[in-house]
Write a protein that holds these residues in place. Structure first.
Motif, PDB file in Angstrom:
ATOM      1  N   ILE A 144       0.825  -1.212   0.000  1.00 10.05           N
ATOM      2  CA  ILE A 144       0.000   0.000   0.000  1.00 10.05           C
ATOM      3  C   ILE A 144       0.855   1.257   0.000  1.00 10.05           C
ATOM      4  N   ASN A 145       1.866   1.289   0.886  1.00 13.84           N
ATOM      5  CA  ASN A 145       2.664   2.508   0.985  1.00 13.84           C
ATOM      6  C   ASN A 145       4.031   2.179   1.564  1.00 13.84           C
ATOM      7  N   VAL A 146       4.991   3.069   1.298  1.00 14.79           N
ATOM      8  CA  VAL A 146       6.375   2.878   1.754  1.00 14.79           C
ATOM      9  C   VAL A 146       6.842   4.141   2.462  1.00 14.79           C
ATOM     10  N   ASP A 179       7.587   6.977  12.894  1.00 16.96           N
ATOM     11  CA  ASP A 179       6.354   7.427  13.553  1.00 16.96           C
ATOM     12  C   ASP A 179       5.219   7.578  12.543  1.00 16.96           C
ATOM     13  N   GLU A 180       5.521   8.160  11.365  1.00 18.05           N
ATOM     14  CA  GLU A 180       4.491   8.331  10.341  1.00 18.05           C
ATOM     15  C   GLU A 180       3.986   6.984   9.843  1.00 18.05           C
ATOM     16  N   ALA A 181       4.922   6.033   9.644  1.00 18.03           N
ATOM     17  CA  ALA A 181       4.527   4.712   9.155  1.00 18.03           C
ATOM     18  C   ALA A 181       3.605   4.014  10.152  1.00 18.03           C
ATOM     19  N   LYS A 182       3.964   4.075  11.428  1.00 20.55           N
ATOM     20  CA  LYS A 182       3.136   3.405  12.447  1.00 20.55           C
ATOM     21  C   LYS A 182       1.780   4.100  12.594  1.00 20.55           C
ATOM     22  N   ALA A 183       1.765   5.419  12.489  1.00 27.27           N
ATOM     23  CA  ALA A 183       0.490   6.142  12.590  1.00 27.27           C
ATOM     24  C   ALA A 183      -0.415   5.791  11.408  1.00 27.27           C
ATOM     25  N   TYR A 184       0.164   5.699  10.209  1.00 24.96           N
ATOM     26  CA  TYR A 184      -0.617   5.334   9.015  1.00 24.96           C
ATOM     27  C   TYR A 184      -1.181   3.924   9.153  1.00 24.96           C
ATOM     28  N   LEU A 222       2.534  -4.096   9.102  1.00 25.93           N
ATOM     29  CA  LEU A 222       3.618  -3.125   8.935  1.00 25.93           C
ATOM     30  C   LEU A 222       4.916  -3.911   8.904  1.00 25.93           C
ATOM     31  N   LEU A 223       5.647  -3.811   7.805  1.00 23.66           N
ATOM     32  CA  LEU A 223       6.925  -4.510   7.670  1.00 23.66           C
ATOM     33  C   LEU A 223       8.047  -3.540   8.021  1.00 23.66           C
ATOM     34  N   SER A 278       7.148  -0.470   5.400  1.00 27.65           N
ATOM     35  CA  SER A 278       6.137  -0.578   4.351  1.00 27.65           C
ATOM     36  C   SER A 278       4.855  -1.154   4.942  1.00 27.65           C
ATOM     37  N   VAL A 279       3.729  -0.662   4.416  1.00 26.21           N
ATOM     38  CA  VAL A 279       2.415  -1.089   4.888  1.00 26.21           C
ATOM     39  C   VAL A 279       1.764  -1.927   3.789  1.00 26.21           C
ATOM     40  N   TRP A 280       1.248  -3.086   4.185  1.00 18.89           N
ATOM     41  CA  TRP A 280       0.674  -4.049   3.231  1.00 18.89           C
ATOM     42  C   TRP A 280      -0.745  -4.379   3.662  1.00 18.89           C
ATOM     43  N   GLY A 281      -1.676  -4.416   2.710  1.00 15.97           N
ATOM     44  CA  GLY A 281      -3.061  -4.737   2.991  1.00 15.97           C
ATOM     45  C   GLY A 281      -3.416  -6.157   2.568  1.00 15.97           C
TER      46      GLY A 281
END
Length: 223
Positions: free
Chosen positions: A36-38, A45-50, A64-65, A72-75
């Motif tokens: 989904i996003n990198v 902090d931004e990655a964990k909040a997203y 969250l990897l 990186s966030v994977w759905g």
């Protein structure tokens, strides 16, 4: 769902059922997830909040990897539903973004060749191929394709397929990581950024504005 480490998962790719496109797929305990996003390592902090917003507020099944150089966030997705799963994808950016990324690549490659020699340039070419294969990059599936990316003019001669935003971010993160490995520091970025003068004024302004708003801003300092 979970925060995972690289050793916890297997990342592969599958052919998109409707497009000429390879899609990175994360496999974890029999479940499949798509990218989904990198985020850069500095954006923990931004990655964990997203990730928390997607899981806690929107009810999405995501992981969250956490890797040394990025988050990186994977759905979660079922492969038989991939053709209909457009919500988790990022839209393709205009071709000028891909062209600008390839200009930066060639600037770094030429710098390595000129300053470190042909042997290091050949090693860089192999390392680049490995990095792009990991993320199933479009137009990077063969040695010839990698050579074309390094040598053909992306503004005139190299066929350009617009990349999705996660491709652009991953590409420039990997390029920065490799450049730093080869030069020992990130001073190469200032020299490489100068190549963006080859773009039209409008394209250069648009691309550098995107870099500075993305997770890449602190890495490339595009001005």
């Amino acid at each position: 769902m979970f925060i995972l480490k690289r050793q916890d998962v297997e990342i592969s790719s599958v052919q998109h059922p409707k497009r000429d496109q390879q899609i990175p797929i994360l496999n974890y305990q029999g479940q499949t997830f798509r990218l989904i996003n990198v985020f850069s390592a500095a954006q923990a902090d931004e990655a964990k909040a997203y990730w928390r917003d997607l899981t806690d507020n929107r009810g999405k099944a995501c992981v969250l990897l956490e890797e040394p150089d990025r988050y990186s966030v994977w759905g979660k997705v079922r492969l038989d539903q991939l053709a209909n799963d457009e919500a988790g994808t990022t839209e393709a950016k205009p071709a000028l973004y891909t062209q600008a990324c390839l200009l930066l690549l060639q600037a770094v490659y030429i710098d390595i060749e000129d300053l470190l020699g042909n042997r290091q340039a050949s090693a860089f070419e192999k390392d680049l191929a490995g990095a792009l294969a990991q993320w199933s990059f479009p137009q990077a599936g063969s040695a010839k394709a990698i050579k074309d990316m390094l040598t053909l003019d992306p503004l005139d001669g190299l066929p350009i397929q617009p990349w999705q935003e996660h491709h652009l971010i991953n590409f420039l993160q990997e390029l920065h990581r490799l450049g730093k490995d080869y030069f020992g520091n990130d001073s190469f970025t200032a020299r490489a950024i100068e190549v963006l003068d080859d773009l039209s004024d409008g394209d250069r302004v648009e691309f550098t504005a995107w870099i500075n708003k993305s997770p890449l801003g602190q890495l490339w300092n595009a001005g």
